[in-house]
Scaffold this motif. Sequence first.
Motif, mmCIF file in Angstrom:
data_model
loop_
_atom_site.group_PDB
_atom_site.id
_atom_site.type_symbol
_atom_site.label_atom_id
_atom_site.label_comp_id
_atom_site.label_asym_id
_atom_site.label_seq_id
_atom_site.Cartn_x
_atom_site.Cartn_y
_atom_site.Cartn_z
ATOM 1 N N ARG A 117 0.835 -1.118 0.020
ATOM 2 C CA ARG A 117 0.067 -0.073 -0.009
ATOM 3 C C ARG A 117 0.620 1.276 -0.036
ATOM 4 O O ARG A 117 0.484 2.319 -0.624
ATOM 5 N N GLY A 126 3.568 1.513 -1.299
ATOM 6 C CA GLY A 126 4.251 1.449 -2.848
ATOM 7 C C GLY A 126 5.667 1.005 -2.722
ATOM 8 O O GLY A 126 6.668 1.203 -3.388
ATOM 9 N N CYS A 127 5.980 -0.075 -1.613
ATOM 10 C CA CYS A 127 7.174 -0.499 -1.111
ATOM 11 C C CYS A 127 7.295 -1.879 -1.729
ATOM 12 O O CYS A 127 6.400 -2.627 -1.743
#
Length: 383
Positions: free
Chosen positions: A28, A30-31
């Motif tokens: 969530r 973005g990693c």
Amino acid sequence: MKGFVFNAPTTVHFGSGSVATVAEQAIRLGCRRPLVLTGQSVGNSPLLEELRRPMERAGLEFGVYDRICPEPPAEMLAEAVDNIRRERYDLLIGFGGGSTMDFTKLAAVLAVHELQVEDLAGNDRVPAKGLPTIMVPTTSGSGSEVSPVAVLSFPDQGMKRGIASRCLIPDAAIVDPALTLDLPPQITANTGVDALIHGIESFLSIKANPLSQNLSLMACENISKNLSRAVRFGGDLEAREGMSLGSLTAGLAFSMAGTAAVHALAYPLGGQFHVPHGAANAVMLRPVLEFNLPVCADRFARLAMAFGVANPSDPQDSTESFLQVVKDLTETVGVKTRLRDLGVPREAVGLMAEAAMREVRLLENNPRTVTREDAQSLYSEAW
Ligand SMILES: [Fe+2]
């Protein structure tokens, strides 16, 4: 009514088993390449598997840095930061107690910005956010999973310093009470008393507002109900849930209202004599509450309600019951209440008072002004 600002940006996932959502949280944000930061004891325990499994299933390429010691020194940060930069991690997951989470917050900032950590001590001196962070506490104490604060030891100065900035607020917190089931009684007691003091001090702080005060009361209620149960019966999930909720709400409360003189006077004990944070707070609690009494009697009576000992027809009786119940609770769970029992020499009182006066960030929240002479007599009383 005085106006106030409410700021609680961390996404919190609370509940037994919620640790399984860690990969979801990472994605969530973005990693794809998280680094788990932890201490050796958690790193070698089956707990680490609880984090590993969901991340492996999600195909995340993660690393583990498991060298964080209790009260880590500033130099250790440089080593972790080198590792983070070299391996290009894009998310830090703090997995442990307060020291581990605080370390993770600072590593996240230093991995992105060229800064000297010594320059960041105090309020609002962190210029920008660092890497995203997720906190997964394995104790119920520091509230660091939602707070803007990180405390670090500076051994050369014999001091612990607090760094407070909105840039340190974690992006997500996964508060899974099941992770605390195996916590030994003494750590449960020390960390739990710290959380209780967060609840009390944030309630009394001059920066408190109606929202933070309700969170403080909720914290005091949950912790006073569950602390001795969690210490005696570590495997009691309901008690652990109460402690995790109490610690979380206390963390949200002090994120807004701050802590005060108990914490300010406790810091030199940690910095100079390596007394664990919770134990240092516990020993200063009674003297500071009695010092604050002349300006806080009505608020003590409200706290008595949260502790379940209020006498609605007699506020003075409630105030006394509050002081008594706090004393009884700390004694029941076995935290030390005398400085002499913590290996602190009586002659240290003057130097500690001097060091405590530098904690302006905390002292300015206290409902009654603390002078250097006051600090000295508070230490003497605690001795
Ligand atoms: Fe604390």
